[in-house]
Design a protein around this motif. Structure first.
Motif: not given
Length: 58
Positions: A10-18
């Motif tokens: 989740f954190l990785l996905g959040w960073v990638l679409v930030n």
């Protein structure tokens, strides 16, 4: 352990679409008739779903 991996995903996905990373793909380029930003967002989205399925099935 599965919960921790899902939180990390989740954190990785959040960073990638930030914003900072997303702004790199906000250019006037088109690949196969599709803007680069759309390819990136949907590619990340599909990868996160695939990784989530892989983590849960393991």
């Amino acid at each position: 352990m599965t919960g921790q991996r899902l939180v990390a995903l989740f954190l990785l996905g959040w960073v990638l679409v930030n914003y900072p990373i997303l702004s790199v793909f906000d250019v006037d380029r088109v690949w196969l008739g599709i803007p680069a930003i759309y390819l990136y967002v949907f590619g990340v989205w599909a990868a996160v779903i695939a990784l989530m399925a892989w983590i849960i099935e393991r």
